[in-house]
Design a protein around this motif. Sequence first.
Motif, PDB file in Angstrom:
ATOM      1  N   THR A 122     -46.539   2.490   9.587  1.00 52.20           N
ATOM      2  CA  THR A 122     -45.676   3.649   9.850  1.00 52.20           C
ATOM      3  C   THR A 122     -44.209   3.322   9.557  1.00 52.20           C
ATOM      4  N   TYR A 123     -43.802   2.104   9.879  1.00 55.24           N
ATOM      5  CA  TYR A 123     -42.406   1.720   9.619  1.00 55.24           C
ATOM      6  C   TYR A 123     -42.129   1.641   8.116  1.00 55.24           C
ATOM      7  N   PHE A 124     -43.087   1.105   7.362  1.00 52.75           N
ATOM      8  CA  PHE A 124     -42.914   1.041   5.914  1.00 52.75           C
ATOM      9  C   PHE A 124     -42.900   2.439   5.300  1.00 52.75           C
TER      10      PHE A 124
ATOM     11  N   PHE B 176     -47.627  -2.076  11.082  1.00 54.63           N
ATOM     12  CA  PHE B 176     -46.322  -1.834  10.472  1.00 54.63           C
ATOM     13  C   PHE B 176     -46.347  -0.730   9.421  1.00 54.63           C
TER      14      PHE B 176
ATOM     15  N   ILE C  39     -41.863   5.201   6.794  1.00 50.91           N
ATOM     16  CA  ILE C  39     -40.564   5.806   7.139  1.00 50.91           C
ATOM     17  C   ILE C  39     -39.473   5.266   6.223  1.00 50.91           C
ATOM     18  N   ALA C  40     -39.449   3.917   6.013  1.00 54.18           N
ATOM     19  CA  ALA C  40     -38.436   3.310   5.152  1.00 54.18           C
ATOM     20  C   ALA C  40     -38.601   3.792   3.713  1.00 54.18           C
TER      21      ALA C  40
END
Length: 119
Positions: A7-9, A5, A11-12
Amino acid sequence: MQKEFGTYFAIAGNAIKSLTIAYPKFIFGCMVVLMLVSLVLSFTVFRHPEKAAATVVTKVSPVEDGFSQILRTTGNIRETMQLKQLVDSLTAKKQLSGRDSILLDSALSRLAEIHQSLK
C-alpha cells in the motif's frame, strides 16, 4: 512483503505519477540540470589526477643492471642445483626423520620462491 508494504509503494507511485503529469516541463528541466551538474562534476571535482609525479626514474647504467641480473640469475641457478641435490638425497631415503621432513619442506618452499621470482 508485498502485503506489508504494497500500500505504501502504491501511494508513493501514485504521488510521483500525479506530479509528473502535473509538472512535466519542470521534471524534464530538473533532469537536464542534474545531468549537466553531473557532467561538470565528473570532469572537475571527481577527476583523479594521474600520479606521474610520484614515479621517480633513477638512471641506472644498462651494463650495471645487466651484470647484476646475471649475478642474481647465477646465484638462483646455483641455489636451485644445491636444493635439487638435497631433495634428491632426501627422497632416496626409505623413511624420513622429523628433521628430514622439515629440510625437505623448506627446500621445496625455497624452490617455489625461486620459480616465482623468475616469472
